[in-house]
Design a protein around this motif. Structure first.
Motif, PDB file in Angstrom:
ATOM      1  N   GLU A   1      -3.108  -2.525   6.828  1.00  0.00           N
ATOM      2  CA  GLU A   1      -3.262  -3.054   5.804  1.00  0.00           C
ATOM      3  C   GLU A   1      -3.094  -4.617   6.064  1.00  0.00           C
ATOM      4  O   GLU A   1      -3.650  -5.410   5.217  1.00  0.00           O
ATOM      5  CB  GLU A   1      -2.645  -2.499   4.492  1.00  0.00           C
ATOM      6  CG  GLU A   1      -2.782  -3.105   3.095  1.00  0.00           C
ATOM      7  CD  GLU A   1      -4.291  -3.070   2.538  1.00  0.00           C
ATOM      8  OE1 GLU A   1      -4.483  -3.870   1.912  1.00  0.00           O
ATOM      9  OE2 GLU A   1      -5.089  -2.035   3.058  1.00  0.00           O
TER      10      GLU A   1
ATOM     11  N   MET B   1       1.003  -1.071   0.133  1.00  0.00           N
ATOM     12  CA  MET B   1      -0.145   0.133   0.012  1.00  0.00           C
ATOM     13  C   MET B   1       0.808   1.274   0.137  1.00  0.00           C
ATOM     14  O   MET B   1       1.797   1.466   0.835  1.00  0.00           O
ATOM     15  CB  MET B   1      -0.986  -0.193   1.282  1.00  0.00           C
ATOM     16  CG  MET B   1      -2.079   1.314   1.584  1.00  0.00           C
ATOM     17  SD  MET B   1      -2.886   0.754   2.881  1.00  0.00           S
ATOM     18  CE  MET B   1      -4.183   1.973   2.314  1.00  0.00           C
TER      19      MET B   1
ATOM     20  N   ARG C   1     -10.891  -6.253   3.449  1.00  0.00           N
ATOM     21  CA  ARG C   1     -11.018  -5.116   2.856  1.00  0.00           C
ATOM     22  C   ARG C   1     -11.369  -5.824   1.630  1.00  0.00           C
ATOM     23  O   ARG C   1     -12.333  -5.140   0.685  1.00  0.00           O
ATOM     24  CB  ARG C   1      -9.822  -4.080   2.810  1.00  0.00           C
ATOM     25  CG  ARG C   1     -10.058  -2.747   1.880  1.00  0.00           C
ATOM     26  CD  ARG C   1      -8.774  -2.183   1.764  1.00  0.00           C
ATOM     27  NE  ARG C   1      -8.838  -1.163   1.022  1.00  0.00           N
ATOM     28  CZ  ARG C   1      -8.197   0.104   1.146  1.00  0.00           C
ATOM     29  NH1 ARG C   1      -7.550   0.453   2.423  1.00  0.00           N
ATOM     30  NH2 ARG C   1      -8.340   1.073   0.375  1.00  0.00           N
TER      31      ARG C   1
ATOM     32  N   GLY D   1      -6.406  -6.119   5.250  1.00  0.00           N
ATOM     33  CA  GLY D   1      -6.250  -5.844   3.639  1.00  0.00           C
ATOM     34  C   GLY D   1      -7.199  -7.149   3.203  1.00  0.00           C
ATOM     35  O   GLY D   1      -7.957  -6.648   2.408  1.00  0.00           O
TER      36      GLY D   1
END
Length: 163
Positions: A136, A1, A143, A140
């Motif tokens: 993240e 990221m 997500r 992640g």
């Protein structure tokens, strides 16, 4: 990221529009689905409108309807991705004086004294703790699951509009 400095937090909607808000999951017709800063309830998201207004009532009715419809799609995506018991939606604007919707998954695994109470009753350390903040590497995958579910739901919803 990509690494972002914290300046985006001072203008969450503007930073989403500029592609500088690192928590954006996806852009929708009326706004942006974003991961919540804290993840003590995994999958917590916020829905941001595409324009800054003080309240839901400040949007013209067609935009208001689209905003609420899109927020509900984010909630359904979170529900699908997390297997939560239910979704709680909150629109306040008391601290951050701009329209935004909190989307909280609620879980069977929450302590009984918490599950029947608003999420805001959780101790302050959950809201401020680095241990509970979005990361993240830790969040992640969830997500991505939310993004996948949301893409599917948007396709279905937008197809229904065309019929």
């Amino acid at each position: 990221m990509t690494q972002f400095n914290e300046d985006w937090k001072s203008d969450r909607i503007g930073s989403a529009l500029r592609g500088e808000n690192p928590l954006v999951i996806t852009e929708m017709s009326s706004g942006f689905a974003v991961m919540g800063d804290t993840q003590f309830l995994p999958g917590y998201c916020v829905f941001l409108p595409k324009k800054t207004v003080e309240s839901l009532e400040a949007l013209p009715m067609p935009e208001r309807t689209a905003y609420l419809s899109d927020a509900s799609l984010v909630g359904e995506a979170v529900l699908r991705a997390t297997g939560a018991k239910r979704i709680n939606y909150s629109i306040y604007g008391n601290t951050d004086a701009f329209l935004h919707t909190h989307i909280f998954p609620r879980y069977h695994s929450e302590p009984p004294e918490r599950i029947s109470r608003p999420v805001w009753d959780y101790p302050a350390e959950h809201w401020k703790s680095n241990d509970d903040s979005y990361k993240e590497e830790q969040h992640g995958l969830l997500r991505d699951k939310i993004a996948t579910a949301l893409t599917q739901l948007m396709e279905e919803a937008y197809l229904e509009k065309d019929v």
